[in-house]
Structures are given as C-alpha cells and as structure tokens.
Write a protein that holds these residues in place. Structure first.
Motif: not given
Ligand SMILES: Cc1cc2nc3c(=O)[nH]c(=O)nc-3n(C[C@H](O)[C@H](O)[C@@H](O)COP(=O)(O)OP(=O)(O)OC[C@H]3O[C@@H](n4cnc5c(N)ncnc54)[C@H](O)[C@@H]3O)c2cc1C
Ligand SMILES: Cc1cc2nc3c(=O)[nH]c(=O)nc-3n(C[C@H](O)[C@H](O)[C@H](O)COP(=O)(O)OP(=O)(O)OC[C@H]3O[C@@H](n4cnc5c(N)ncnc54)[C@H](O)[C@@H]3O)c2cc1C
Lengths: 261, 320
Positions: A235, A238-242, A251, A254, B296, B299
């Motif tokens: 895949r 993806g975008t990963i945010v804290k 979220l 998104f 994901v 995430g």
C-alpha cells in the motif's frame, strides 16, 4: 468397545513468515518454514478431551502432505495423540480441495473410524470446506464449526454459532466434526509428551495403498487451475499524524476529503 | 445464453445483499436462475427479478430448518439437474461454502472458494481470490465439471436489472443423508440495529486498547455517527468485551468495506487477514510502531480515548 477418533491435521507454511508461490503456482513449501496449522491444534485438543472421557479410545492423527509434514504429526503426537498416519506421494504435489478430500476420505476409511475431527479451516488455503466434503464422501453426518461439543453413548452434540443464529446440533456416530478456535485452548506438549512421541508409530501410505490413481490427484489431476498469482502491491504509505490535541479533527478532515462524511 | 445458478441467501424471504451482488456477477457469464429454499422462499422472487433473475426456483419443507446443510445441497442438486447451468454461484458464508463444496463432489466439479471477482473467460469463468491474508491476488478457473464458485460479500456493486423472475416450483427428493444432523435448538442472533458486519460500507473496530466492555461505547458512538457496523479484534472478544460474532479476522468475519477504522488494534497477521482488502484503512493507536500503520491511508498516533470522541463530535458537527 473402543472409540476410534481420527483427527485430520494439515502442515502449512508459517503465517507469520513470508508465504510465497512456487514457479508452478503451487504453494512454496520448500523455502518457507512449515508447522501444524494452529486451527488443527484445537481439533487435536477436542479429540484428546473426548478420549479422556471415554472408557477406551484411540486418537489417530492423519495428514496428507510432503515429507516435512511429519513435523505436524510429531507435534500432535507430543500433545498426546496415540498414533499417526502420513499419506505421502510425489504425485500428490498440487492437489486441490476436491482431490485432498478424496485422499483424506480413503485414508480415513482404511484407518477405520467412529469420529473424525477437523479444524474449521486451514491457515493457508482457508477453504473451510474439507470437513463437509469428508462427510459427503464418507456418507456420515457433518457436525461442523462447533464452538462446544461432547460425545456420549454414540451421539455427538455441539453448538454452532452461525451468522444469524446459534444452533444446537445432534448426530449419531460415525460422524465428521469440525471445531472452531472458540472450542477451548489447545494444550502445550509436555517434555514427557515430546519424549513419548518419539516412540509412537507413524505409518506411511502412498496412493497405491489407498487405491487412488495418480491422475485423480496432483497438479495435473486437479479440478481447478491457478492461472496467475501476483503479490499485492504494498500500500502506498499513508499519512500518519501524531495527536497533539487535534488528531480527531484532522482525521475528520481526512474522512471528509474522502467523502465519508 | 447459458444459464447460471445462483443460490439465494435469505432470511424469511428477505434476500441478503451478497446474493444481489452475485446476480450482478452472474450476468457477466450468463442468465441468472435463482434457487431459494426454506421458509419464505417465494417472497424472494420480486427482489431477485429486479436484480436480473430470469427464473426463480423455490421449495419449502421443514427439513431446511430442522437439519443441517444437506437438505439445501439436495435442493441445489435438484436445480442443477433441472437447468444444466454453465456455473453455480453461492454466497461465501460458512454455510454457503459447505453447500457449494458438497454439490461440487456430487456433480464431479471443482470448487473455488471466497472469490472476490468473477469475469467471463474464453474457457469459462475466471475467479479472482485474495490469499495469504490478502498479500497475494490469484486468478483461477475450474477445469473439470461445471464451475462451482463461492463469492465473498462486497465483491460487486448491486445493480438493478429488471428480468422476468418467473417463479417455478422446484421438486426436491431428500437424500438419505439429509436428516443426519438434527438442529435441536436455534437461538437467533439479536439485531443491534446496525448494518451487518460483512455487508457494511463502513466498519469501526476496537481492540485490546479499548480496555473494557463498557469502553466499547466510545467505538459504538463513532460507528453510529457514520452509520457503520462495529467490529472487534480477537483479543477484545476473548476478553469478553464484545461478542464473537463481531470478530474481524481469519477466524472471525472477513470484511471488505469502503472504510475500515481500527482503534486500539495492533494489526496482527490474523486480524489483517480479515480486513486487508478494505478500500480505505484508518487506524488510531498510541504506539507509532504498531504494524497496523503499515496498511493505513491515514493514521493517528494517539490515545483513542482522546481521538475517537473528538472525531465523533466533529463528524456530528459536519453532518449537522
Ligand atoms: C491460498 C490457497 C488458495 C486455494 N484455493 C483453492 C480453491 O479455490 N479451490 C481448490 O480446489 N483448492 C484450493 N487450494 C488448495 C487447497 O486449499 C488444498 O489443496 C487443500 O489442502 C484443502 O483445502 P484447505 O487447505 O482450504 O482446507 P480447509 O477446508 O480450510 O481445511 C479444513 C480442515 O481440513 C483438514 N485438512 C485440509 N487439508 C488437509 C491435509 N492436506 N491433510 C490433513 N488434513 C487436512 C484440516 O483438519 C483442516 O483444518 C488453495 C490453496 C491455497 C494455498
Ligand atoms: C489461529 C489464530 C487465529 C486468530 N484469529 C484472529 C482473528 O480472527 N481476529 C483477530 O483480531 N485476531 C486473531 N488472532 C489473534 C491475533 O494474533 C492477535 O492476538 C490479535 O489480533 C490482537 O488483538 P489486538 O490488536 O486487539 O491486541 P494487541 O495486539 O494487544 O494490540 C492492542 C493495541 O492497542 C494499542 N493501544 C492500547 N491502549 C491504547 C489507547 N488507549 N489508545 C490507542 N491505542 C491503544 C496498543 O498500542 C496495541 O497496538 C488469531 C490468532 C491465532 C493464533
């Protein structure tokens, strides 16, 4: 009279490792570590519990698979099964569901049985149909996908938790049963069990012992043909945010951008 | 044009969505002839006709409810004998697969289970499967007998396609095996009012991170704000926080929604096996290293008890 229980156990590539297809589009069993399908441990466990309750019972574990499949039998023997049967033949390479059920059914008949116990599905093919096929071929009741079972006076009863209802089932022996991973944790082999397993008999049968022709099984004889197998593309990252206080709102943004809100 | 048998999954005449999806796929390879048995079978006809069934074969008898699986195999075999179809399609429920498999041996055919797509090919239908926990995609064909193929939910869009839907009575003679396994009691599953897990467009699942049965209210609130089904990891189910019927994964339900949201789930291979084909995947987990983040589209690394309620609020505001 003794209760003869046959447990079908499959040797499968380790799901936590790198599972692959070989060049002929069969499962690569040479370069990938194998083990006893975890879901068949539940079947062995139930067989041992039923045997413990019975006056006189014998648990035979049966596998159809290559040389290494003996590892699966050893594991089941070390859990406490009494003896093992290994159906092994070069012509079996590439056998599909219908062929596998044919070989297992012939072996079960030759071994002699009152009760067959299988797992709910293998962890590689995951068809979940071999137990039903064994019942069809052996002409005995199928009491499948049980999360609870007991055997008393020649009758098997059990609970099947389906999509729309939970059912209480009952059938006369001989019968084919399959059990889910809700049926109760499988025991670990003890040191004593592992030592004892080394002395337990493992019988080897080939196709001629079962009066099966090579054309009925294997890749050539299969009822299905795999035409392509492609690794699913990884895949895209993806975008990963804290979360720093706004994670839920980000979220939601998104999800809105993807039209889910 | 060749006829294609479609086995109908229904509850008292209400056709379940995966069967309507099957009719879409069946039309790619021929003219769908539907087989509906059991209580309310005749009531399925209008829904089936609207979705392309040229004919609906129906039969009811107490055996369908009183005994396990085999009476239904007898019925499907009777339909097979009446129609001589080019293929037989059955929904990939646990029972559907068992019915299909037993039919396959009886008619001397191969079987493909859990197809996620189906196309017409020069040598018969070609089925796509997603295997090894969705890490490989394969295409296969049945090369002996009449293809028997079971298809997973959410494998095709439901399309309206009005057809005759002529109802015909199916004549079924039950086999000796039909009454072998008695259903001595049946407890129907209580409806939650939420969409069916395997059929839902959106699934929100909670795992060990939810940390308690009462905390699942947080997951349910998010699900309800999105009109979603609720799922759970095996760890959450084994802990008794949520019913086993909601388990997503290898030994639970396999789901393939438009959107999958995993909260407090690490993403073990057995969990991934049941959700990896979801179109869009979102995870909320306080451990940035959790394997679920490899899958994901979006995430959030954070505490689900902060992130999920805020998300639910924000969705409610946006939906007005
Ligand atoms: C990814 C993949 C996809 C496949 N798809 C298809 C397909 O669509 N059609 C097809 O015809 N074949 C298919 N096969 C081949 C088929 O899965 C195997 O040939 C076969 O061993 C039986 O099916 P299963 O593993 O799905 O068993 P399941 O039906 O899932 O197994 C249920 C139980 O049957 C018993 N059992 C199954 N196999 C054995 C064995 N060899 N020895 C002892 N006990 C056993 C075990 O108790 C097991 O728990 C596929 C194989 C793979 C790896
Ligand atoms: C044969 C077999 C079959 C199986 N079948 C299934 C199956 O069908 N489905 C399934 O799910 N599993 C299945 N399993 C079990 C699987 O291997 C894992 O054990 C299971 O999926 C773990 O569940 P989990 O992710 O909820 O728990 P864990 O792996 O313990 O993960 C919990 C996660 O929650 C996070 N977390 C904790 N607190 C918070 C918080 N406050 N906020 C945010 N994040 C938090 C943690 O960082 C962690 O990543 C199977 C196993 C076997 C051997």
């Amino acid at each position: 009279m003794s209760l003869r229980i046959v447990v079908t156990v499959k040797y499968v590539p380790d799901a936590t490792g790198d599972r692959r297809f070989a060049d002929d589009l069969t499962v690569d069993r040479d370069d990938v570590d194998g083990l006893l399908s975890e879901l068949d441990e539940y079947a062995v466990e139930q067989a041992l519990q039923i045997a413990d309750e019975a006056d006189d019972a014998e648990v035979t574990v049966l596998t159809v698979g290559p040389e290494d499949a003996k590892d699966a039998l050893r594991k089941a023997l070390s859990m406490g099964a009494d003896k093992a049967i290994h159906v092994e033949d070069d012509d079996l390479h590439g056998t599909d569901i219908i062929g596998t059920s044919l070989v297992l059914a012939k072996a079960i008949e030759k071994a002699g049985y009152d009760l067959v116990i299988s797992g709910m599905a293998s962890t590689d093919g995951t068809g979940g149909v071999v137990p039903a096929l064994l019942a069809e071929r052996l002409g005995v009741p199928q009491v499948t996908l049980l999360s609870e079972l007991s055997v008393e006076d020649g009758t098997v009863t059990g609970r099947r938790d389906g999509d729309t209802a939970s059912e209480q089932l009952q059938a006369q022996l001989p019968a084919v049963v399959s059990v889910t991973d809700q049926s109760g944790e499988a025991r670990y082999p003890s040191f004593k069990g592992i030592m004892a397993a080394k002395k337990k008999p493992v019988q080897s049968w080939d196709l001629s012992d079962l009066e099966i022709e090579a054309e009925e099984v294997g890749l050539e004889g299969a009822w299905t043909k795999v035409e392509s197998a492609a690794e699913r593309p990884a895949r895209t990252a993806g975008t990963i945010v804290k979360d720093e206080g706004e994670g839920g709102k980000q979220l939601a943004e998104f999800l809105a951008s993807q039209k889910f809100v | 044009m060749a006829e294609v048998l479609v086995y109908v999954d229904h509850v008292d005449g209400a056709v379940r969505k995966p069967t309507l999806e099957l009719l879409t796929l069946a039309r790619r390879i021929g003219e769908p002839v539907a087989v509906a048995v059991g209580s309310g079978a005749e009531n399925t006809a209008s829904a089936l006709a609207e979705h392309g069934a040229v004919k609906v074969l129906t039969h009811d008898a107490p055996e369908y409810a009183d005994y396990l699986v085999v009476p239904k195999v007898d019925a499907l075999q009777a339909a097979y004998g009446q129609v001589s179809p080019a293929a037989v399609l059955v929904p990939s429920s646990t029972e559907g697969k068992e019915i299909a498999a037993r039919l396959a041996v009886r008619i001397g055919s191969g079987i493909i289970t859990d197809a996620i797509d189906l196309e017409s090919g020069d040598e018969g239908p070609v089925a796509t499967q997603s295997v090894f926990a969705a890490s490989f995609t394969t295409t296969s064909r049945v090369v002996k007998g009449t293809p028997v193929i079971t298809v997973k939910p959410n494998s095709a869009a439901v399309e309206a396609a009005p057809a005759a839907g002529t109802v015909e009575a199916l004549s079924v003679t039950f086999s000796d095996q039909a009454t072998g396994t008695k259903v001595v009691a049946r407890t129907p599953r209580e409806s939650t009012g939420r969409p069916e897990l395997t059929e839902a467009a959106i699934v929100v699942s909670g795992g060990r991170g939810v940390n308690g049965a009462e905390n699942f209210a947080v997951i349910e609130a998010l699900a309800d704000s999105l009109g979603a089904a609720v799922g759970a990891s095996r760890a959450a189910v084994d802990a008794g926080w949520y019913p086993h019927t909601s388990q997503v994964g290898q030994t639970g339900k396999s789901v393939s929604p438009q959107l999958y949201i995993a909260a407090g789930i690490s993403g073990a291979i057995q969990h991934r096996a049941g959700m990896q084909t979801s179109k869009t995947i979102v995870a909320i987990n306080k451990d940035a290293e959790a394997p679920i983040f490899d899958l994901v589209d979006y995430g959030v690394v954070g505490d689900l008890f902060a992130v999920v309620p805020q998300l639910t609020e924000e969705i409610k505001i946006r939906k007005g």
